[in-house]
Design a protein around this motif. Structure first.
Motif, PDB file in Angstrom:
ATOM      1  N   LYS A 240      71.792 -21.196   1.940  1.00 44.88           N
ATOM      2  CA  LYS A 240      70.882 -22.332   1.603  1.00 44.88           C
ATOM      3  C   LYS A 240      71.090 -23.499   2.555  1.00 44.88           C
ATOM      4  CE  LYS A 240      70.001 -25.023  -2.419  1.00 44.88           C
ATOM      5  NZ  LYS A 240      70.693 -25.516  -3.826  1.00 44.88           N
ATOM      6  N   GLU A 241      72.294 -23.568   3.094  1.00 41.51           N
ATOM      7  CA  GLU A 241      72.923 -24.790   4.121  1.00 41.51           C
ATOM      8  C   GLU A 241      72.080 -24.662   5.447  1.00 41.51           C
ATOM      9  OE1 GLU A 241      74.315 -28.442   4.756  1.00 41.51           O
ATOM     10  OE2 GLU A 241      74.620 -27.631   3.016  1.00 41.51           O
ATOM     11  N   VAL A 242      72.325 -23.164   6.008  1.00 35.35           N
ATOM     12  CA  VAL A 242      71.765 -22.940   7.001  1.00 35.35           C
ATOM     13  C   VAL A 242      70.305 -22.913   7.320  1.00 35.35           C
ATOM     14  CG1 VAL A 242      71.665 -20.794   8.739  1.00 35.35           C
ATOM     15  CG2 VAL A 242      73.802 -21.592   7.860  1.00 35.35           C
ATOM     16  N   ALA A 243      69.521 -22.513   6.157  1.00 35.11           N
ATOM     17  CA  ALA A 243      68.281 -22.465   6.164  1.00 35.11           C
ATOM     18  C   ALA A 243      67.360 -23.638   6.321  1.00 35.11           C
ATOM     19  CB  ALA A 243      67.668 -21.945   4.651  1.00 35.11           C
ATOM     20  N   LYS A 244      68.073 -24.916   6.125  1.00 33.94           N
ATOM     21  CA  LYS A 244      67.548 -25.975   6.263  1.00 33.94           C
ATOM     22  C   LYS A 244      67.450 -26.574   7.797  1.00 33.94           C
ATOM     23  CE  LYS A 244      69.958 -28.239   2.403  1.00 33.94           C
ATOM     24  NZ  LYS A 244      71.021 -29.232   1.906  1.00 33.94           N
TER      25      LYS A 244
ATOM     26  N   CYS B 156      72.628 -20.238  13.643  1.00 36.45           N
ATOM     27  CA  CYS B 156      71.202 -19.514  13.542  1.00 36.45           C
ATOM     28  C   CYS B 156      71.244 -18.107  14.425  1.00 36.45           C
ATOM     29  CB  CYS B 156      69.917 -20.258  13.805  1.00 36.45           C
ATOM     30  SG  CYS B 156      69.825 -22.298  13.317  1.00 36.45           S
ATOM     31  N   GLU B 157      71.904 -18.031  15.361  1.00 42.30           N
ATOM     32  CA  GLU B 157      71.753 -16.889  16.272  1.00 42.30           C
ATOM     33  C   GLU B 157      72.258 -15.903  15.498  1.00 42.30           C
ATOM     34  OE1 GLU B 157      70.302 -14.520  18.667  1.00 42.30           O
ATOM     35  OE2 GLU B 157      70.103 -16.758  18.997  1.00 42.30           O
ATOM     36  N   LYS B 158      71.822 -14.507  15.522  1.00 37.79           N
ATOM     37  CA  LYS B 158      72.244 -13.467  14.816  1.00 37.79           C
ATOM     38  C   LYS B 158      72.305 -12.396  15.717  1.00 37.79           C
ATOM     39  CE  LYS B 158      71.279 -14.620  10.409  1.00 37.79           C
ATOM     40  NZ  LYS B 158      71.682 -16.028  10.398  1.00 37.79           N
ATOM     41  N   ASN B 159      71.772 -12.467  16.927  1.00 30.44           N
ATOM     42  CA  ASN B 159      71.789 -11.396  18.039  1.00 30.44           C
ATOM     43  C   ASN B 159      73.052 -11.817  18.943  1.00 30.44           C
ATOM     44  OD1 ASN B 159      69.909 -10.004  16.750  1.00 30.44           O
ATOM     45  ND2 ASN B 159      68.170 -11.017  17.612  1.00 30.44           N
ATOM     46  N   THR B 160      73.728 -10.746  19.612  1.00 30.42           N
ATOM     47  CA  THR B 160      74.581 -11.150  20.829  1.00 30.42           C
ATOM     48  C   THR B 160      74.217 -10.229  21.805  1.00 30.42           C
ATOM     49  OG1 THR B 160      76.422 -11.532  19.143  1.00 30.42           O
ATOM     50  CG2 THR B 160      76.914 -11.369  21.453  1.00 30.42           C
ATOM     51  N   ASN B 161      73.801 -10.844  22.860  1.00 32.49           N
ATOM     52  CA  ASN B 161      73.192 -10.031  24.384  1.00 32.49           C
ATOM     53  C   ASN B 161      73.804 -11.098  25.222  1.00 32.49           C
ATOM     54  OD1 ASN B 161      71.311 -11.863  24.700  1.00 32.49           O
ATOM     55  ND2 ASN B 161      69.764 -10.727  23.396  1.00 32.49           N
TER      56      ASN B 161
ATOM     57  N   SER C 111      74.147 -35.526   9.504  1.00 34.35           N
ATOM     58  CA  SER C 111      73.356 -34.798   8.507  1.00 34.35           C
ATOM     59  C   SER C 111      72.299 -33.917   8.598  1.00 34.35           C
ATOM     60  CB  SER C 111      72.745 -36.327   7.424  1.00 34.35           C
ATOM     61  OG  SER C 111      71.768 -36.567   8.535  1.00 34.35           O
ATOM     62  N   ARG C 112      71.816 -33.717   9.989  1.00 30.64           N
ATOM     63  CA  ARG C 112      70.775 -32.658  10.133  1.00 30.64           C
ATOM     64  C   ARG C 112      71.163 -31.302  10.243  1.00 30.64           C
ATOM     65  NH1 ARG C 112      68.277 -34.854  15.548  1.00 30.64           N
ATOM     66  NH2 ARG C 112      67.778 -32.541  16.047  1.00 30.64           N
ATOM     67  N   TYR C 113      72.555 -31.256  10.337  1.00 28.15           N
ATOM     68  CA  TYR C 113      73.489 -29.935  10.961  1.00 28.15           C
ATOM     69  C   TYR C 113      74.014 -29.388   9.641  1.00 28.15           C
ATOM     70  CZ  TYR C 113      72.709 -31.892  15.419  1.00 28.15           C
ATOM     71  OH  TYR C 113      72.008 -32.393  16.576  1.00 28.15           O
ATOM     72  N   PRO C 114      74.302 -28.067   9.643  1.00 29.79           N
ATOM     73  CA  PRO C 114      74.688 -27.241   8.390  1.00 29.79           C
ATOM     74  C   PRO C 114      76.099 -27.768   8.455  1.00 29.79           C
ATOM     75  CG  PRO C 114      73.423 -25.849   9.664  1.00 29.79           C
ATOM     76  CD  PRO C 114      73.605 -26.919  10.687  1.00 29.79           C
ATOM     77  N   LYS C 115      76.801 -27.540   7.059  1.00 33.84           N
ATOM     78  CA  LYS C 115      78.269 -27.849   7.258  1.00 33.84           C
ATOM     79  C   LYS C 115      78.886 -26.695   6.882  1.00 33.84           C
ATOM     80  CE  LYS C 115      76.921 -32.732   5.634  1.00 33.84           C
ATOM     81  NZ  LYS C 115      75.855 -32.527   6.573  1.00 33.84           N
ATOM     82  N   SER C 116      78.349 -25.808   6.461  1.00 27.61           N
ATOM     83  CA  SER C 116      79.014 -24.459   6.262  1.00 27.61           C
ATOM     84  C   SER C 116      77.895 -23.275   6.650  1.00 27.61           C
ATOM     85  CB  SER C 116      79.286 -24.249   4.809  1.00 27.61           C
ATOM     86  OG  SER C 116      78.175 -24.171   3.971  1.00 27.61           O
ATOM     87  N   HIS C 117      78.288 -22.190   6.583  1.00 25.72           N
ATOM     88  CA  HIS C 117      77.666 -20.952   6.701  1.00 25.72           C
ATOM     89  C   HIS C 117      76.833 -20.370   5.614  1.00 25.72           C
ATOM     90  CE1 HIS C 117      79.728 -20.704  10.846  1.00 25.72           C
ATOM     91  NE2 HIS C 117      78.876 -20.187  11.214  1.00 25.72           N
ATOM     92  N   GLU C 118      76.871 -21.070   4.579  1.00 26.17           N
ATOM     93  CA  GLU C 118      76.322 -20.796   3.243  1.00 26.17           C
ATOM     94  C   GLU C 118      74.770 -20.852   3.580  1.00 26.17           C
ATOM     95  OE1 GLU C 118      75.253 -23.309  -0.751  1.00 26.17           O
ATOM     96  OE2 GLU C 118      77.212 -23.147   0.055  1.00 26.17           O
TER      97      GLU C 118
END
Length: 146
Positions: free
Chosen positions: A105-109, A48-53, A96-103
């Motif tokens: 659609k998968e991450v959005a869940k 989920c994290e996009k920023n790096t600080n 099962s609650r965690y994304p299996k890839s960086h796709e």
């Protein structure tokens, strides 16, 4: 009446973080909460994290350390003796609650605003708990070296 009973049942869950300590024996529910929280933080940073600080790097390190701590039998067994190796079916259900890839659609869940807000509150809590654990471990090591 049903809502009131439901709220009463949720109270222990809401207060679970206040009871958790990484240096004293925990109940099975507390141990499982630490495992869930650690994996939530780790997956939040991974997917989920996009920023790096500096803050996100510290949070990522904390998530990594917590997952490593809860996955190490030698580290957690004294305080979580009831947690046993999960069966394959239990692992599948648990993860099962965690994304299996960086796709996307998968991450959005997993990376919903509500979930991210909940997980963001875990970092300061676990930072204090891990600091307490680290201080305890250092003092224990010093005692053994004397």
């Amino acid at each position: 009446m049903k809502k009131f009973i439901s709220l009463l049942l949720l109270l222990p869950v809401l207060s679970a973080h206040a009871e958790i300590s990484l240096i004293k024996k925990m109940t099975h529910a507390e141990c499982m909460q630490v495992i869930r929280d650690s994996l939530d933080m780790y997956n939040d940073m991974e997917f989920c994290e996009k920023n790096t600080n500096e803050e996100t790097q510290r949070n990522g390190m904390l998530a990594w350390l917590m997952v490593g701590t809860v996955n190490s039998n030698s580290e957690m067994s004294p305080i979580c003796p009831t947690v046993k190796k999960m069966t394959e079916q239990e692992q599948t259900q648990f993860f099962s609650r965690y994304p299996k890839s960086h796709e996307p659609k998968e991450v959005a869940k997993f990376c919903t605003p509500k979930n991210r807000k909940r997980i963001a509150k875990l970092y300061p809590t676990y930072f204090k708990l891990f600091k307490e654990y680290d201080d305890f471990k250092k003092s224990k090591d010093e005692e053994e070296n004397e």
